[in-house]
Write an enzyme that holds these catalytic residues in place. Structure first.
Site, PDB file in Angstrom:
ATOM      1  N   ARG A   1       0.841  -1.200   0.000  1.00 32.81           N
ATOM      2  CA  ARG A   1       0.000   0.000   0.000  1.00 32.81           C
ATOM      3  C   ARG A   1       0.883   1.260   0.000  1.00 32.81           C
ATOM      4  NH1 ARG A   1      -2.562  -0.408   4.862  1.00 32.81           N
ATOM      5  NH2 ARG A   1      -3.575   1.551   4.426  1.00 32.81           N
TER       6      ARG A   1
ATOM      7  N   PHE B   1     -10.883   0.779  -0.731  1.00 34.25           N
ATOM      8  CA  PHE B   1     -10.504  -0.199   0.282  1.00 34.25           C
ATOM      9  C   PHE B   1      -9.057  -0.016   0.774  1.00 34.25           C
ATOM     10  CE2 PHE B   1      -8.915  -4.594   1.205  1.00 34.25           C
ATOM     11  CZ  PHE B   1      -9.663  -4.829   2.352  1.00 34.25           C
ATOM     12  N   TYR B   2      -8.167   0.468  -0.087  1.00 35.52           N
ATOM     13  CA  TYR B   2      -6.748   0.564   0.296  1.00 35.52           C
ATOM     14  C   TYR B   2      -6.456   1.734   1.241  1.00 35.52           C
ATOM     15  CZ  TYR B   2      -6.147  -2.151  -4.073  1.00 35.52           C
ATOM     16  OH  TYR B   2      -6.231  -3.064  -5.083  1.00 35.52           O
ATOM     17  N   ARG B   3      -7.385   2.675   1.302  1.00 35.75           N
ATOM     18  CA  ARG B   3      -7.175   3.907   2.066  1.00 35.75           C
ATOM     19  C   ARG B   3      -5.895   4.643   1.616  1.00 35.75           C
ATOM     20  NH1 ARG B   3      -6.460   1.954   7.058  1.00 35.75           N
ATOM     21  NH2 ARG B   3      -6.897  -0.180   6.486  1.00 35.75           N
TER      22      ARG B   3
END
Ligand SMILES: NC(=O)c1ccc[n+]([C@@H]2O[C@H](COP(=O)([O-])OP(=O)(O)OC[C@H]3O[C@@H](n4cnc5c(N)ncnc54)[C@H](OP(=O)(O)O)[C@@H]3O)[C@@H](O)[C@H]2O)c1
Length: 310
Positions: free
Chosen positions: A25, A57-59
């Site tokens: 990420r 979703f990954y922020r």
């Protein structure tokens, strides 16, 4: 950096895309500060990468928003995704899209995907959510529709094979790598014909960045009889690729193998490490692997469709 046309979207994209999810990420999962992750994005863009993939979703959308500040929006191709687990209704999709636009600091998304779709959910998502996506496209908030598979639970690509029957998806994100090449026959033959843009995930993942994980994968494949133990060195399964005219490392082999696979357009590379990013940019500019090495890789792993390299 080479550029290619992303299938029928006509978008000109760098063959390497910056993936802002996965195990790193962009470093948010591995201890980077926000500034360090922003620096990764800026370095990628300054090195001619023009494709960035993120997801609600990954922020990491807000970080991408900060990373692209100062760059010309029209020169970039932004890809983000709506999660598809839990209950998703049209009003939630509209809210998610508005939030993604705000996070990214833009008024349009180039490719908006349904994220991690499984076969069991596909028909419902198609009838419930796709009409809303089309409306959003008509309003100019989305340019192209994409769909991504949940590779870890669907390494055979059953969902994407179903999705190929609907002529609605401009772009598909597919799990493909040296270990699991099953998308070649099951997905790419059709996507090349339909001119669907293909983004590759899992090119390196854990199996090709951690030698111990590669050995575990090979053991598993020998046990379930998907590879023949007599054709591989269990202690150094991909060592044969490293030679004078070959690659410098397994990571090198893994990205180049995907980059030159017919039917693929953008190879996503996920990293939180600036040195890895620089190395991967160099790798993506190298020529294909020697023909005989590719033939051998195809031969060793030709029956594999049970593993992802996670
Ligand atoms: N279903 C979906 O929609 C879905 C699922 C998965 C992924 N994706 C997308 O696909 C993108 C790519 O997947 P991925 O993130 O798994 O990417 P990847 O490039 O296949 O693998 C990333 C892993 O490899 C390591 N790595 C990268 N370059 C390296 C190098 N030169 N040397 C050693 N290790 C290296 C990274 O660690 P370091 O940080 O230490 O470099 C990280 O652990 C994701 O970021 C995401 O955008 C989508």
């Amino acid at each position: 950096m080479d550029y290619t046309t992303l299938g029928r979207t006509g978008l000109k994209v760098s063959v390497m895309g910056l993936g802002c999810g996965g195990p790193s990420r962009i470093g948010q999962a591995t201890g980077n500060t926000e500034e360090e992750s922003i620096a990764i994005i800026k370095h990628g863009l300054n090195s001619s990468i023009n494709f960035i993939d993120t997801a609600e979703f990954y922020r990491t959308e807000k970080i991408v928003g900060k990373g692209i500040e100062g760059f010309n929006r029209e020169d970039l191709v932004l890809s983000t995704k709506k999660s598809t687990w839990g209950s998703i209704k049209p009003d939630k999709v509209i809210k998610s899209l508005e939030r993604s636009l705000k996070n990214l600091g833009t008024d349009y998304i180039d490719i908006y995907h349904l994220h991690g779709v499984i076969l069991q959910d596909y028909d419902n998502l198609y009838s419930e959510v796709v009409p809303t996506l089309l409306e959003m496209r008509d309003q100019g908030k989305i340019r192209f529709l994409g769909i991504t598979e949940r590779f870890n639970v669907d390494p055979q690509h059953t969902m994407l094979q179903r999705a190929l029957k609907d002529d609605i998806w401009d772009v598909m994100m597919v799990g493909f790598n040296i270990l699991n090449q099953s998308a070649r026959e099951r997905i790419f033959l059709a996507t090349m014909e339909k001119k669907i843009g293909i983004l590759i995930m899992f090119a390196v993942r854990l199996a090709f960045s951690r030698p111990i994980r590669l050995k575990q994968c090979i053991d598993e494949l020998i046990q379930n009889k998907q590879i023949n133990p007599s054709v591989i060195d269990k202690e150094d399964p991909l060592g044969f690729l490293i030679h004078n005219k070959g690659v410098e490392s397994v990571v090198d082999a893994a990205y180049r193998f995907c980059n030159y696979e017919p039917g693929t357009h953008v190879i996503l590379s996920g990293t939180g490490n600036l040195d890895h990013l620089k190395e991967n940019i160099k790798i993506m500019q190298k020529p294909p692997l020697p023909k005989e090495d590719v033939i051998k890789l195809k031969e060793i792993f030709r029956n594999v469709d049970s593993i992802t390299g996670e």
